[in-house]
Write a protein that holds these residues in place. Structure first.
Motif, PDB file in Angstrom:
ATOM      1  N   SER A  49     -18.531  -7.443  10.713  1.00 11.90           N
ATOM      2  CA  SER A  49     -17.419  -6.873  11.689  1.00 11.90           C
ATOM      3  C   SER A  49     -16.692  -6.385  11.571  1.00 11.90           C
ATOM      4  O   SER A  49     -16.233  -5.163  10.321  1.00 11.90           O
ATOM      5  N   PHE A  50     -15.801  -5.795  12.400  1.00  9.92           N
ATOM      6  CA  PHE A  50     -14.940  -4.137  12.274  1.00  9.92           C
ATOM      7  C   PHE A  50     -14.026  -5.108  11.667  1.00  9.92           C
ATOM      8  O   PHE A  50     -12.866  -3.933  10.478  1.00  9.92           O
ATOM      9  N   GLU A  51     -13.754  -6.109  11.388  1.00  6.19           N
ATOM     10  CA  GLU A  51     -12.378  -6.339  10.644  1.00  6.19           C
ATOM     11  C   GLU A  51     -12.564  -6.376   9.391  1.00  6.19           C
ATOM     12  O   GLU A  51     -11.820  -6.198   8.739  1.00  6.19           O
ATOM     13  N   GLU A  52     -13.562  -6.788   8.845  1.00  5.13           N
ATOM     14  CA  GLU A  52     -13.986  -6.480   7.710  1.00  5.13           C
ATOM     15  C   GLU A  52     -14.163  -5.751   7.382  1.00  5.13           C
ATOM     16  O   GLU A  52     -13.252  -5.204   5.631  1.00  5.13           O
ATOM     17  N   ASN A  53     -14.748  -4.378   7.569  1.00  9.34           N
ATOM     18  CA  ASN A  53     -15.166  -2.723   6.619  1.00  9.34           C
ATOM     19  C   ASN A  53     -13.335  -2.619   7.459  1.00  9.34           C
ATOM     20  O   ASN A  53     -12.692  -1.994   6.262  1.00  9.34           O
ATOM     21  N   ALA A  54     -12.595  -2.934   8.448  1.00  7.41           N
ATOM     22  CA  ALA A  54     -10.797  -2.446   8.665  1.00  7.41           C
ATOM     23  C   ALA A  54     -10.003  -1.878   7.583  1.00  7.41           C
ATOM     24  O   ALA A  54     -10.241  -1.598   6.334  1.00  7.41           O
ATOM     25  N   LEU A  55     -10.526  -3.673   6.688  1.00  4.35           N
ATOM     26  CA  LEU A  55      -9.923  -4.291   5.780  1.00  4.35           C
ATOM     27  C   LEU A  55     -10.279  -3.723   4.535  1.00  4.35           C
ATOM     28  O   LEU A  55      -8.938  -3.496   3.877  1.00  4.35           O
ATOM     29  N   ILE A  56     -11.514  -3.792   4.367  1.00  2.00           N
ATOM     30  CA  ILE A  56     -11.406  -2.812   2.792  1.00  2.00           C
ATOM     31  C   ILE A  56     -11.512  -1.572   2.513  1.00  2.00           C
ATOM     32  O   ILE A  56     -11.007  -1.129   1.769  1.00  2.00           O
ATOM     33  N   THR A  69      -1.575   1.469   3.446  1.00  4.37           N
ATOM     34  CA  THR A  69      -2.749   2.224   4.182  1.00  4.37           C
ATOM     35  C   THR A  69      -3.534   1.859   5.591  1.00  4.37           C
ATOM     36  O   THR A  69      -3.265   0.696   5.572  1.00  4.37           O
ATOM     37  N   LEU A  70      -3.055   2.585   5.922  1.00  4.21           N
ATOM     38  CA  LEU A  70      -4.108   2.079   7.237  1.00  4.21           C
ATOM     39  C   LEU A  70      -5.750   2.022   7.408  1.00  4.21           C
ATOM     40  O   LEU A  70      -5.925   3.618   7.187  1.00  4.21           O
ATOM     41  N   ALA A  71      -6.476   1.691   7.565  1.00  2.00           N
ATOM     42  CA  ALA A  71      -7.491   1.966   8.702  1.00  2.00           C
ATOM     43  C   ALA A  71      -8.326   1.330   9.522  1.00  2.00           C
ATOM     44  O   ALA A  71      -8.329   0.664  10.064  1.00  2.00           O
ATOM     45  N   ASP A  72      -9.661   2.872  10.130  1.00  2.32           N
ATOM     46  CA  ASP A  72      -9.705   1.818  11.402  1.00  2.32           C
ATOM     47  C   ASP A  72     -11.361   1.830  11.071  1.00  2.32           C
ATOM     48  O   ASP A  72     -11.951   2.708  10.636  1.00  2.32           O
ATOM     49  N   ASP A  73     -12.166   0.603  11.690  1.00  6.77           N
ATOM     50  CA  ASP A  73     -13.498   0.669  12.012  1.00  6.77           C
ATOM     51  C   ASP A  73     -13.866   0.481  13.406  1.00  6.77           C
ATOM     52  O   ASP A  73     -13.013  -0.660  14.044  1.00  6.77           O
ATOM     53  N   SER A  74     -14.490   1.428  13.723  1.00  3.86           N
ATOM     54  CA  SER A  74     -14.878   1.325  15.326  1.00  3.86           C
ATOM     55  C   SER A  74     -16.298   1.970  15.846  1.00  3.86           C
ATOM     56  O   SER A  74     -17.186   2.432  14.445  1.00  3.86           O
ATOM     57  N   GLY A  75     -16.520   1.521  17.214  1.00  3.28           N
ATOM     58  CA  GLY A  75     -17.948   1.586  17.106  1.00  3.28           C
ATOM     59  C   GLY A  75     -18.295   1.607  18.692  1.00  3.28           C
ATOM     60  O   GLY A  75     -17.356   1.381  19.677  1.00  3.28           O
ATOM     61  N   LEU A  76     -19.005   2.139  19.047  1.00  6.25           N
ATOM     62  CA  LEU A  76     -19.502   1.336  19.996  1.00  6.25           C
ATOM     63  C   LEU A  76     -20.251   0.023  20.511  1.00  6.25           C
ATOM     64  O   LEU A  76     -21.662  -0.302  19.860  1.00  6.25           O
ATOM     65  N   ALA A  77     -20.761  -0.844  21.309  1.00  9.83           N
ATOM     66  CA  ALA A  77     -20.767  -2.095  21.746  1.00  9.83           C
ATOM     67  C   ALA A  77     -21.437  -1.595  22.770  1.00  9.83           C
ATOM     68  O   ALA A  77     -20.928  -1.829  23.683  1.00  9.83           O
TER      69      ALA A  77
END
Length: 210
Positions: A49-56, A69-77
């Motif tokens: 999920s986006f949540e899991e990848n952002a936290l990784i 640290t701030l990280a973003d995971d984003s994409g197009l659904a």
């Protein structure tokens, strides 16, 4: 001055976060990118999920630098593709880049009529502190996909996406100004939810810019 790391090499994302911090009037918080810290191995983004990848990504940044640290995971659904490319958005064409990703997506949607070309940009931003505390926020931006790219201001799938907010004007995300996109976009919405957590990192959380 307190530093917060954005775990990204994307200069436009870095500029966007800096604008959010500035517009929120947060004083004493310096946003730095991966180019401002010693290099460290990029973590494997194997979350479902986006949540899991952002936290990784955020946790890897903290472990390597000791900075919040701030990280973003984003994409197009894409509705017609059952939510894909989703977490695979950046690698949809096998890592060949934005233009190839857009071309592949257009080919997959070639026979899909306008009424069924609904989609949403999704962004999850995770802020992790050295003590382990984390804050996660999700933003979504609904719209539809065109049959050909248009505009040069954005990145990723921006040239194909016309948001529901801008349908009357017919502009793609890549035709919006930076300020317009900040106020409407999935990432802007997620980052706005993290403003209280970002403000708490500042030396004087109660202080605001002029």
């Amino acid at each position: 001055m307190t530093k917060v790391l954005l775990a990204s090499n994307n200069a436009k994302k870095l500029a966007e976060l800096r604008r959010v911090v500035e517009s929120a009037g947060i004083v004493g918080l310096q946003v730095v990118g991966l180019g401002d810290v010693p290099a460290y191995p990029e973590p494997v983004e194997d979350g479902a999920s986006f949540e899991e990848n952002a936290l990784i990504k955020a946790r890897a940044g903290v472990a390597a630098t000791g900075l919040p640290t701030l990280a973003d995971d984003s994409g197009l659904a894409v509705d017609a593709l059952n939510g894909m490319p989703g977490v695979l958005s950046a690698r949809w064409s096998g890592g060949k880049g934005d233009e190839a990703n857009n071309e592949l997506l257009l080919a997959q949607l070639r026979d899909v009529p306008t009424a069924r070309r609904g989609a949403a940009f999704v962004s999850v931003c995770a802020l992790v502190q050295p003590g382990g505390e984390d804050a996660v926020a999700r933003g979504e931006w609904r719209g539809r996909l065109l049959t050909a790219p248009r505009g040069a201001n954005g990145f990723g799938y921006d040239p194909l996406f016309v948001s529901d907010d801008e349908v009357a004007a017919g502009r793609t995300s890549a035709e919006l100004t930076a300020a317009e996109k900040d106020s409407l976009s999935h990432r802007g919405r997620a980052l706005a939810k993290l403003v209280p957590a970002l403000r708490s990192l500042a030396p004087d959380p109660g202080a605001r810019g002029a």
